[in-house]
Enzyme design. Structure first.
Site: not given
Length: 325
Positions: A36, A52, A138
């Site tokens: 990001g 996280i 994924y």
């Protein structure tokens, strides 16, 4: 409401955070900035730089009404090459987040899931009740999170909603005039790669396979505008119910082929955009198109920008530093 947005410095997370700020909510963004951008966090939101797994420290502040969870690794090829990274981050990180939410007494969560959970579909458009058979780590890691959310809802009264995205594109202009667009260090998405050719940043765009069982031989995908996608998150947040895990597809319901996307980019940009034919990529389904009938029925959501010129036009305007309507 006071809301935690994990991964809120990324493309979709930043647009959702901006819409939340525009709606008057207090927003805290948790992002490790590995993919990001700090300048993508809305001015009205507070950025906490961290993993996280550190969500517990943020939620311990108290007063949070919900979580919107975007923090994840999302490159299919990387997941095949390094599956452990995806299981540790996408599943392990989310489990740490869910336990932190339990400790803090926060029940609402909207999870950024993916169409990759379906794998090679048996039919189109894809329904939420169709089999989930992901073909890569994924998609498998995202499906595992969906399974965990169902368990946490039943056992601990969590109130989760999973939104399964199809192909997201376009840009968003916030109330303060800030334009939020797609920015990836490693770009794997078709529209930004095609537009990069128009900008002179690439010589040509690759077309992976022209022998699929589709009208022009190239893969067909469902494209959704990021503004429409973000609006669905706000509706989902309001619709969460303790003890129930709702799953919704998010797409336009219309499929466009790779060749159609390239042709539309040529029309929007006025550039020739050379294309190079390449071999098929392993695991690419011929057609992926969503049925969004469930979320339209339950939450009243409806995509508003569904044509390729609208989606591509906004992405192109943002790349040239212009706002979008």
């Amino acid at each position: 409401m006071k809301l935690l947005v994990t991964g809120g410095a990324g493309y979709i997370g930043s647009v959702v955070a901006a819409q939340l700020v525009d709606a008057g909510h207090e927003v805290v963004v948790l992002d490790d900035l590995s993919t990001g951008h700090a300048d993508a966090v809305p001015g009205g939101a507070r950025l906490v730089q961290g993993s996280i797994t550190e969500a517990g420290g943020v939620l311990a502040e108290g007063g949070f009404d919900g979580v919107l969870h975007f923090a994840a690794k999302s490159l299919v090829g990387e997941s095949v090459a390094n599956p452990g990274l995806y299981w540790a981050n996408n599943l392990g990180g989310t489990l740490a987040l869910l336990d932190a939410m339990r400790t803090a007494g926060v029940r609402r969560i909207v999870f950024s899931s993916t169409a990759a959970t379906y794998g090679e579909p048996e039919r189109t458009p894809i329904l939420e009740t169709d089999p989930t058979r992901p073909t890569n780590p994924y998609g498998a890691s995202k499906l595992a999170v969906d399974t965990a959310l169902t368990a946490y809802a039943g056992l601990h009264g969590l109130a989760p909603v999973s939104l399964r995205y199809f192909n997201v594109a376009g840009a968003y202009t916030a109330a303060d005039g800030t334009v939020y667009r797609e920015r990836h260090a490693v770009e794997t998405h078709l529209i930004p790669n095609v537009l990069a050719v128009a900008l002179g940043e690439r010589d040509s765009v690759n077309v992976f396979g022209t022998d699929y069982p589709t009208p022009d031989g190239t893969c067909i995908r469902d494209y959704i505008h990021v503004d429409d996608l973000a609006r669905a998150h706000l509706l989902a947040l309001d619709a969460t119910a303790e003890g129930e895990h709702a799953i919704y597809n998010l797409g336009s319901g219309t499929g466009f082929s790779v060749q159609e996307v390239i042709a539309a980019c040529r029309e929007v940009t006025g550039h020739a955009i050379p294309a190079t034919i390449a071999d098929r990529r392993p695991g690419d389904p011929a057609v992926l198109v969503a049925s969004s009938a469930r979320i339209q029925r339950d939450l009243g959501w409806k995509p508003e920008r569904t044509t390729l010129p609208q989606i591509i036009g906004d992405a192109w305007a943002a790349l040239r530093g212009q706002g979008v309507a």
